[in-house]
Design a protein around this motif. Structure first.
Motif, PDB file in Angstrom:
ATOM      1  N   SER A 185      87.464 -40.687   2.556  1.00 19.99           N
ATOM      2  CA  SER A 185      88.547 -40.242   3.424  1.00 19.99           C
ATOM      3  C   SER A 185      87.952 -39.906   4.783  1.00 19.99           C
ATOM      4  CB  SER A 185      89.199 -38.980   2.839  1.00 19.99           C
ATOM      5  OG  SER A 185      89.995 -38.342   3.819  1.00 19.99           O
ATOM      6  N   SER A 186      88.687 -40.212   5.828  1.00 17.72           N
ATOM      7  CA  SER A 186      88.206 -39.848   7.169  1.00 17.72           C
ATOM      8  C   SER A 186      88.012 -38.336   7.251  1.00 17.72           C
ATOM      9  CB  SER A 186      89.217 -40.298   8.225  1.00 17.72           C
ATOM     10  OG  SER A 186      89.505 -41.672   8.063  1.00 17.72           O
ATOM     11  N   ARG A 187      88.841 -37.595   6.524  1.00 17.22           N
ATOM     12  CA  ARG A 187      88.777 -36.127   6.592  1.00 17.22           C
ATOM     13  C   ARG A 187      87.530 -35.565   5.913  1.00 17.22           C
ATOM     14  NH1 ARG A 187      94.738 -36.705   6.097  1.00 17.22           N
ATOM     15  NH2 ARG A 187      95.672 -35.726   7.920  1.00 17.22           N
ATOM     16  N   ASN A 188      86.832 -36.355   5.088  1.00 16.33           N
ATOM     17  CA  ASN A 188      85.605 -35.854   4.462  1.00 16.33           C
ATOM     18  C   ASN A 188      84.588 -35.421   5.517  1.00 16.33           C
ATOM     19  OD1 ASN A 188      86.744 -36.486   2.021  1.00 16.33           O
ATOM     20  ND2 ASN A 188      85.473 -38.285   1.626  1.00 16.33           N
ATOM     21  N   ALA A 189      84.673 -36.008   6.705  1.00 16.09           N
ATOM     22  CA  ALA A 189      83.728 -35.679   7.780  1.00 16.09           C
ATOM     23  C   ALA A 189      83.794 -34.198   8.149  1.00 16.09           C
ATOM     24  CB  ALA A 189      84.032 -36.538   9.009  1.00 16.09           C
ATOM     25  N   HIS A 190      84.914 -33.542   7.859  1.00 10.44           N
ATOM     26  CA  HIS A 190      85.071 -32.126   8.227  1.00 10.44           C
ATOM     27  C   HIS A 190      84.445 -31.170   7.214  1.00 10.44           C
ATOM     28  CE1 HIS A 190      87.577 -32.925  11.608  1.00 10.44           C
ATOM     29  NE2 HIS A 190      88.591 -33.385  10.912  1.00 10.44           N
ATOM     30  N   LEU A 191      84.060 -31.676   6.039  1.00 14.29           N
ATOM     31  CA  LEU A 191      83.597 -30.775   4.969  1.00 14.29           C
ATOM     32  C   LEU A 191      82.200 -30.231   5.264  1.00 14.29           C
ATOM     33  CD1 LEU A 191      84.714 -32.937   1.891  1.00 14.29           C
ATOM     34  CD2 LEU A 191      85.870 -30.893   2.795  1.00 14.29           C
ATOM     35  N   THR A 192      82.009 -28.948   5.012  1.00 16.96           N
ATOM     36  CA  THR A 192      80.656 -28.378   5.040  1.00 16.96           C
ATOM     37  C   THR A 192      79.915 -28.862   3.785  1.00 16.96           C
ATOM     38  OG1 THR A 192      81.258 -26.439   3.738  1.00 16.96           O
ATOM     39  CG2 THR A 192      81.565 -26.271   6.143  1.00 16.96           C
ATOM     40  N   ASP A 193      78.611 -28.626   3.733  1.00 14.88           N
ATOM     41  CA  ASP A 193      77.844 -29.076   2.563  1.00 14.88           C
ATOM     42  C   ASP A 193      78.398 -28.468   1.274  1.00 14.88           C
ATOM     43  OD1 ASP A 193      76.298 -30.528   4.255  1.00 14.88           O
ATOM     44  OD2 ASP A 193      74.551 -29.186   4.192  1.00 14.88           O
ATOM     45  N   ASP A 194      78.710 -27.171   1.315  1.00 15.06           N
ATOM     46  CA  ASP A 194      79.239 -26.508   0.115  1.00 15.06           C
ATOM     47  C   ASP A 194      80.594 -27.088  -0.282  1.00 15.06           C
ATOM     48  OD1 ASP A 194      77.075 -24.938  -0.082  1.00 15.06           O
ATOM     49  OD2 ASP A 194      78.035 -23.089   0.657  1.00 15.06           O
ATOM     50  N   GLN A 195      81.449 -27.278   0.727  1.00 10.25           N
ATOM     51  CA  GLN A 195      82.771 -27.842   0.442  1.00 10.25           C
ATOM     52  C   GLN A 195      82.636 -29.265  -0.113  1.00 10.25           C
ATOM     53  OE1 GLN A 195      84.492 -27.484   4.345  1.00 10.25           O
ATOM     54  NE2 GLN A 195      85.491 -25.519   3.883  1.00 10.25           N
ATOM     55  N   ARG A 196      81.738 -30.020   0.475  1.00 16.66           N
ATOM     56  CA  ARG A 196      81.524 -31.409   0.045  1.00 16.66           C
ATOM     57  C   ARG A 196      81.114 -31.446  -1.436  1.00 16.66           C
ATOM     58  NH1 ARG A 196      80.693 -35.284  -2.090  1.00 16.66           N
ATOM     59  NH2 ARG A 196      79.967 -37.338  -1.443  1.00 16.66           N
ATOM     60  N   GLN A 197      80.228 -30.519  -1.811  1.00 13.75           N
ATOM     61  CA  GLN A 197      79.767 -30.458  -3.199  1.00 13.75           C
ATOM     62  C   GLN A 197      80.923 -30.080  -4.123  1.00 13.75           C
ATOM     63  OE1 GLN A 197      76.920 -31.582  -4.114  1.00 13.75           O
ATOM     64  NE2 GLN A 197      77.451 -31.187  -6.273  1.00 13.75           N
ATOM     65  N   ASP A 238      91.236 -24.625  -2.965  1.00 15.91           N
ATOM     66  CA  ASP A 238      92.548 -23.982  -2.912  1.00 15.91           C
ATOM     67  C   ASP A 238      93.583 -25.065  -3.264  1.00 15.91           C
ATOM     68  OD1 ASP A 238      94.795 -22.561  -2.310  1.00 15.91           O
ATOM     69  OD2 ASP A 238      94.468 -22.578  -0.126  1.00 15.91           O
ATOM     70  N   ILE A 239      94.161 -24.961  -4.468  1.00 13.35           N
ATOM     71  CA  ILE A 239      95.038 -26.042  -4.942  1.00 13.35           C
ATOM     72  C   ILE A 239      96.353 -26.036  -4.161  1.00 13.35           C
ATOM     73  CG2 ILE A 239      96.366 -26.896  -6.907  1.00 13.35           C
ATOM     74  CD1 ILE A 239      94.175 -25.717  -8.733  1.00 13.35           C
ATOM     75  N   ASP A 240      96.677 -27.183  -3.565  1.00 11.52           N
ATOM     76  CA  ASP A 240      97.998 -27.358  -2.945  1.00 11.52           C
ATOM     77  C   ASP A 240      98.970 -27.807  -4.049  1.00 11.52           C
ATOM     78  OD1 ASP A 240     100.194 -27.985  -1.470  1.00 11.52           O
ATOM     79  OD2 ASP A 240      99.243 -29.468  -0.199  1.00 11.52           O
ATOM     80  N   TYR A 241      98.638 -28.886  -4.734  1.00 12.56           N
ATOM     81  CA  TYR A 241      99.379 -29.231  -5.952  1.00 12.56           C
ATOM     82  C   TYR A 241      98.481 -29.998  -6.905  1.00 12.56           C
ATOM     83  CZ  TYR A 241     100.007 -33.916  -3.867  1.00 12.56           C
ATOM     84  OH  TYR A 241      99.789 -35.142  -3.301  1.00 12.56           O
ATOM     85  N   ILE A 242      98.792 -29.866  -8.183  1.00 18.17           N
ATOM     86  CA  ILE A 242      98.239 -30.729  -9.223  1.00 18.17           C
ATOM     87  C   ILE A 242      99.419 -31.084 -10.096  1.00 18.17           C
ATOM     88  CG2 ILE A 242      96.810 -30.768 -11.319  1.00 18.17           C
ATOM     89  CD1 ILE A 242      94.683 -29.243  -9.815  1.00 18.17           C
ATOM     90  N   ARG A 267      92.866 -28.005  -0.914  1.00 15.47           N
ATOM     91  CA  ARG A 267      92.328 -27.643   0.403  1.00 15.47           C
ATOM     92  C   ARG A 267      90.936 -27.044   0.263  1.00 15.47           C
ATOM     93  NH1 ARG A 267      96.696 -27.736   3.842  1.00 15.47           N
ATOM     94  NH2 ARG A 267      98.622 -27.412   2.665  1.00 15.47           N
ATOM     95  N   PHE A 268      90.072 -27.419   1.188  1.00 11.46           N
ATOM     96  CA  PHE A 268      88.767 -26.770   1.354  1.00 11.46           C
ATOM     97  C   PHE A 268      88.756 -26.283   2.789  1.00 11.46           C
ATOM     98  CE2 PHE A 268      88.337 -29.572  -2.172  1.00 11.46           C
ATOM     99  CZ  PHE A 268      87.557 -28.863  -3.060  1.00 11.46           C
ATOM    100  N   GLY A 269      88.969 -24.998   2.979  1.00 16.19           N
ATOM    101  CA  GLY A 269      89.156 -24.503   4.343  1.00 16.19           C
ATOM    102  C   GLY A 269      90.375 -25.189   4.937  1.00 16.19           C
ATOM    103  N   ALA A 270      90.219 -25.747   6.149  1.00 14.36           N
ATOM    104  CA  ALA A 270      91.350 -26.391   6.818  1.00 14.36           C
ATOM    105  C   ALA A 270      91.500 -27.856   6.406  1.00 14.36           C
ATOM    106  CB  ALA A 270      91.164 -26.300   8.331  1.00 14.36           C
ATOM    107  N   THR A 271      90.623 -28.324   5.528  1.00 14.30           N
ATOM    108  CA  THR A 271      90.626 -29.749   5.176  1.00 14.30           C
ATOM    109  C   THR A 271      91.335 -29.958   3.852  1.00 14.30           C
ATOM    110  OG1 THR A 271      88.527 -29.974   6.322  1.00 14.30           O
ATOM    111  CG2 THR A 271      89.157 -31.770   4.855  1.00 14.30           C
ATOM    112  N   ARG A 272      92.353 -30.809   3.892  1.00 20.71           N
ATOM    113  CA  ARG A 272      93.149 -31.056   2.685  1.00 20.71           C
ATOM    114  C   ARG A 272      92.797 -32.441   2.151  1.00 20.71           C
ATOM    115  NH1 ARG A 272      97.916 -33.488   1.837  1.00 20.71           N
ATOM    116  NH2 ARG A 272      99.439 -32.642   0.385  1.00 20.71           N
ATOM    117  N   LEU A 273      92.371 -32.480   0.879  1.00 21.59           N
ATOM    118  CA  LEU A 273      91.963 -33.748   0.261  1.00 21.59           C
ATOM    119  C   LEU A 273      92.947 -34.126  -0.838  1.00 21.59           C
ATOM    120  CD1 LEU A 273      88.111 -33.147  -0.177  1.00 21.59           C
ATOM    121  CD2 LEU A 273      89.318 -34.149   1.782  1.00 21.59           C
TER     122      LEU A 273
END
Ligand code: AMP
Length: 281
Positions: A185-197, A238-242, A267-273
């Protein structure tokens, strides 16, 4: 590779191509291209004489509190990737040329747009179908390819194509993942290392549920409970929906009797995957 920014010039090009009896393939994107986007170009390429890619971060599909301004962009990198993928035409419009003063007409998506991302992003799919219809009218493609990563988006666009008798064949390409499973996802670029993991909980949660179903668990409440518990183990998630919905109608089900889509938005911070998997009994 030809590059257009002016919608009218692109439309004139498409009309000339069609008048010669040649075919157009189309992959619409918001840019910051990755291998998921490129895979769609590879699907379209052999099916057409001319491959068009659009790069347009469509303001109409972003809510006022969403990430329009921080959406990642890389015009020169994208251009190079399109050349490599054998793209013939890159369409790079600006918001004022797509939505000039006085623009007022919208396409309204139907009930397929109500659950999942449509519930958490009000008006999002109206913005999507409006821009896709505009792009189809400009590019005039014979075939257009979208990613299964945005499962609901594909269903909503498929309904528009049928409902409005659009003369285009649409196809879905499979989800392309990083080696460790994270959906590109283009938005993966916003993830910190911890969020990415921790973001691996999406694909791993889908795997986990798929394994449950393979072991004979068809009770939707139990599958969802397992998915939510798995994702909730990650402190930054942070679950938006499952949700697990009928794959064709996107309606709620209690029991897995026919193909269903297990869809995650986290959501991971401001990044929604988002990620999804089709589960079949
Ligand atoms: P976007 O630039 O995010 O609007 O995506 C443009 C197109 O690429 C859409 O049809 C997406 O579904 C598709 N796409 C995005 N990520 C992936 C992926 N990881 N695998 C396959 N298709 C994707």
């Amino acid at each position: 590779m030809q590059r257009f920014t002016d919608p009218a010039a692109l439309q004139a090009w498409a009309q000339a191509v069609r008048a010669r009896g040649e075919t157009i393939g189309f992959v619409p994107t918001m840019g910051y291209l990755h291998d998921g986007h490129i895979s769609l170009m590879h699907i379209a390429r052999p099916q057409c004489d001319h491959l068009v890619v659009s790069i347009f971060v469509n303001p109409l599909q972003f809510g006022p509190d969403e990430d329009l301004d921080r959406y990642p962009r890389d015009e020169s990198g994208d251009q190079a990737r399109c050349v490599d993928a054998g793209v013939d035409v890159l369409f790079f419009p600006t918001p004022p040329t797509m939505y000039p003063d006085g623009f007022q007409t919208r396409v309204k998506a139907g009930p397929l747009a109500s659950p999942l991302c449509g519930a958490s992003r009000q008006g999002h799919f109206d913005g999507v179908v409006t821009v896709v219809l505009k792009l189809f009218n400009l590019v005039q493609p014979h075939v257009a390819v979208f990613g299964a990563k945005d499962y609901q988006q594909f269903q909503v666009i498929d309904a528009m194509v049928r409902d409005l008798n659009l003369p285009v064949v649409i196809q879905a390409g499979p989800i392309v993942r990083e080696p460790d499973g994270l959906a590109m996802s283009s938005r993966n670029a916003h993830l910190t290392d911890d969020q990415r993991q921790q973001a691996l909980c999406l694909s791993q949660g889908l795997n986990r549920c798929e394994a449950l179903v393979a072991d004979g668990e068809f009770d939707v409440a139990r599958i969802l409970a397992a998915a939510r518990a798995f994702v909730s183990q990650q402190p930054l998630a942070d679950i938006d929906y499952i949700e697990l919905l009928d794959a064709e109608h996107l309606t709620p089900i209690d029991w897995l009797q026919r193909p269903a889509v297990l869809a995650f938005a986290v959501r991971f911070g401001a990044t929604r995957l988002i990620d999804n998997r089709i589960l079949s009994p």
